[in-house]
Design an enzyme around this catalytic site. Structure first.
Site, PDB file in Angstrom:
ATOM      1  N   GLU A  49      38.588   8.864  32.958  1.00  0.00           N
ATOM      2  CA  GLU A  49      37.952   9.822  32.052  1.00  0.00           C
ATOM      3  C   GLU A  49      36.499   9.437  31.807  1.00  0.00           C
ATOM      4  O   GLU A  49      36.056   8.343  32.167  1.00  0.00           O
ATOM      5  CB  GLU A  49      38.704   9.871  30.722  1.00  0.00           C
ATOM      6  CG  GLU A  49      38.652   8.564  29.944  1.00  0.00           C
ATOM      7  CD  GLU A  49      38.860   8.763  28.451  1.00  0.00           C
ATOM      8  OE1 GLU A  49      38.007   9.407  27.840  1.00  0.00           O
ATOM      9  OE2 GLU A  49      39.867   8.250  27.923  1.00  0.00           O
ATOM     10  N   LYS A 111      32.150  16.712  24.198  1.00  0.00           N
ATOM     11  CA  LYS A 111      33.482  16.145  24.356  1.00  0.00           C
ATOM     12  C   LYS A 111      34.404  17.278  24.796  1.00  0.00           C
ATOM     13  O   LYS A 111      34.656  18.214  24.041  1.00  0.00           O
ATOM     14  CB  LYS A 111      33.949  15.537  23.027  1.00  0.00           C
ATOM     15  CG  LYS A 111      35.277  14.819  23.106  1.00  0.00           C
ATOM     16  CD  LYS A 111      35.657  14.252  21.744  1.00  0.00           C
ATOM     17  CE  LYS A 111      37.026  13.615  21.780  1.00  0.00           C
ATOM     18  NZ  LYS A 111      37.448  13.152  20.434  1.00  0.00           N
ATOM     19  N   ASP A 163      46.602  18.524  12.895  1.00  0.00           N
ATOM     20  CA  ASP A 163      45.624  17.977  13.837  1.00  0.00           C
ATOM     21  C   ASP A 163      46.367  17.144  14.877  1.00  0.00           C
ATOM     22  O   ASP A 163      46.754  15.999  14.626  1.00  0.00           O
ATOM     23  CB  ASP A 163      44.592  17.129  13.083  1.00  0.00           C
ATOM     24  CG  ASP A 163      43.388  16.784  13.952  1.00  0.00           C
ATOM     25  OD1 ASP A 163      43.456  17.021  15.174  1.00  0.00           O
ATOM     26  OD2 ASP A 163      42.378  16.293  13.399  1.00  0.00           O
ATOM     27  N   SER A 165      46.314  16.112  19.038  1.00  0.00           N
ATOM     28  CA  SER A 165      45.493  16.088  20.245  1.00  0.00           C
ATOM     29  C   SER A 165      46.098  16.919  21.368  1.00  0.00           C
ATOM     30  O   SER A 165      47.319  16.907  21.587  1.00  0.00           O
ATOM     31  CB  SER A 165      45.324  14.645  20.722  1.00  0.00           C
ATOM     32  OG  SER A 165      44.716  14.604  21.994  1.00  0.00           O
ATOM     33  N   SER A 166      45.226  17.597  22.112  1.00  0.00           N
ATOM     34  CA  SER A 166      45.691  18.360  23.279  1.00  0.00           C
ATOM     35  C   SER A 166      46.152  17.441  24.406  1.00  0.00           C
ATOM     36  O   SER A 166      46.770  17.902  25.370  1.00  0.00           O
ATOM     37  CB  SER A 166      44.579  19.286  23.784  1.00  0.00           C
ATOM     38  OG  SER A 166      43.450  18.548  24.228  1.00  0.00           O
ATOM     39  N   ASP A 167      45.868  16.142  24.281  1.00  0.00           N
ATOM     40  CA  ASP A 167      46.388  15.194  25.269  1.00  0.00           C
ATOM     41  C   ASP A 167      47.914  15.295  25.356  1.00  0.00           C
ATOM     42  O   ASP A 167      48.500  15.165  26.430  1.00  0.00           O
ATOM     43  CB  ASP A 167      46.030  13.751  24.889  1.00  0.00           C
ATOM     44  CG  ASP A 167      44.538  13.472  24.900  1.00  0.00           C
ATOM     45  OD1 ASP A 167      43.761  14.353  25.311  1.00  0.00           O
ATOM     46  OD2 ASP A 167      44.153  12.356  24.481  1.00  0.00           O
ATOM     47  N   LYS A 184      46.136   5.288  20.284  1.00  0.00           N
ATOM     48  CA  LYS A 184      45.191   4.623  19.382  1.00  0.00           C
ATOM     49  C   LYS A 184      45.822   4.452  18.000  1.00  0.00           C
ATOM     50  O   LYS A 184      46.387   5.386  17.438  1.00  0.00           O
ATOM     51  CB  LYS A 184      43.903   5.447  19.270  1.00  0.00           C
ATOM     52  CG  LYS A 184      43.150   5.606  20.590  1.00  0.00           C
ATOM     53  CD  LYS A 184      41.892   6.439  20.388  1.00  0.00           C
ATOM     54  CE  LYS A 184      41.130   6.616  21.692  1.00  0.00           C
ATOM     55  NZ  LYS A 184      41.710   7.627  22.572  1.00  0.00           N
TER      56      LYS A 184
END
Length: 313
Positions: A49, A111, A163, A165-167, A184
């Site tokens: 990435e 980002k 909230d 993440s789209s990950d 994380k």
């Protein structure tokens, strides 16, 4: 004027009724000669990435880390393919000049997650790819392995803010094996693992029964699966691909003990950073860079050192 109108109509017709639909991204993605040759010859390629370069650390530290990570991939017999969008062109594999340009650009690069890709391309912008966007481009060109530091997840208090993440959704829809140090620890790890289960993502920890927490070896959460060798990982990835399950795999490798930051120190810094983020109303895509930066400041650089050392490890 008439010819101009006809041209526009023809363009619209091609968009709505393509007579020769191309494969995903064909003709839109620029591959470096090294990556293209490796894929053609069936050599191993590892996707990387670029958000870590633009948003993860300052220049020139970011450039040095990016070059060193690519060198480690090459030393282990594979070809590195750092992914980014430059001047509206998705790039898989960056030259030294392109890496330096992105490193100097820093946070001026957008980002870029899944939702941002079309906009960055359409506006001929510059985008540093997150885990989700990197997975997409890697999948489009046929790269099955992607290595990163830590993936995104469900944010703390995510049950109220939504909230997420789209990950995580990308892992549920794109068959790429993501190798990382886990999630994380600024995030809600138990809820992240629950969400990944809902998405049908196979999660395996490497040589441990506990899921790692990026900065530290342990998170207090049991890993659903365990692999103990590169061969185990290869068989898992091969089975996932051959079965056509069409979801990703997350292989979490703990940071080596000697590079692990103190869990109590990190957690104390995270709580303070989270409080400051709420007070300053920092949310969405801006939250993670803020939290990581603030945790680094509060730990006297210990968290960033752990992140860099993991990337190199």
């Amino acid at each position: 004027m008439a010819s101009s109108a006809l041209s526009r109509i023809a363009n619209l017709q091609r968009h709505f009724n393509p007579s020769n639909p191309t494969s995903k991204g064909e003709g839109l993605i620029k591959m470096s000669p090294e990556v293209s040759a490796a894929l053609t010859r069936g050599k191993p390629v590892v996707a990387l990435e670029s958000t870590i370069i633009s948003h993860g650390m300052p220049y020139p530290q970011n450039l040095g880390t990016a070059k060193e990570v690519e060198a480690i991939v090459r030393e282990n017999g594979a070809v590195p393919a750092t992914v980014a969008i430059l001047d509206g062109v998705p790039c898989v594999g960056l030259s030294v000049e392109e890496l330096e340009r992105l490193a100097k650009m820093g946070r001026k690069a957008r980002k870029t997650a899944r939702r941002d890709i079309a906009y960055v391309v359409a506006t001929r912008g510059n985008g540093a790819t997150t885990v989700s966007a990197t997975m997409i481009f890697a999948s489009m060109v046929g790269i099955p392995i992607f290595v990163t530091g830590g993936i995104g997840g469900v944010h703390r208090y995510g049950e109220s803010t939504m909230d997420i993440s789209s990950d995580l959704t990308e892992l549920g829809r794109t068959p790429i094996a993501v190798i990382s140090a886990g999630v994380k620890s600024i995030l809600d790890i138990p809820r992240t693992l629950e969400y990944l289960e809902t998405q049908g993502v196979c999660i395996a920890a490497y040589k441990t029964d506990e899921f790692p927490a990026f900065f530290t070896e342990t998170s207090g959460c049991k890993a659903p699966c365990r692999v103990d060798s590169p061969e185990d990982c290869a068989r898992l990835i091969d089975s996932n691909m051959n079965l056509g399950i069409n979801s990703g795999i997350l292989v979490a490798i703990p940071i080596p003990k000697e590079y692990s930051a103190s869990g109590n120190l990190i957690e104390s810094a995270i709580q303070k950073a989270l409080k400051e983020a709420r007070e300053q109303n920092i949310t969405g895509s801006a939250e993670t860079p803020f939290l990581l930066g603030r945790v680094n400041e509060l730990t006297g650089g210990a968290s960033l050192a752990s992140s860099i050392l993991y990337q190199m490890f």
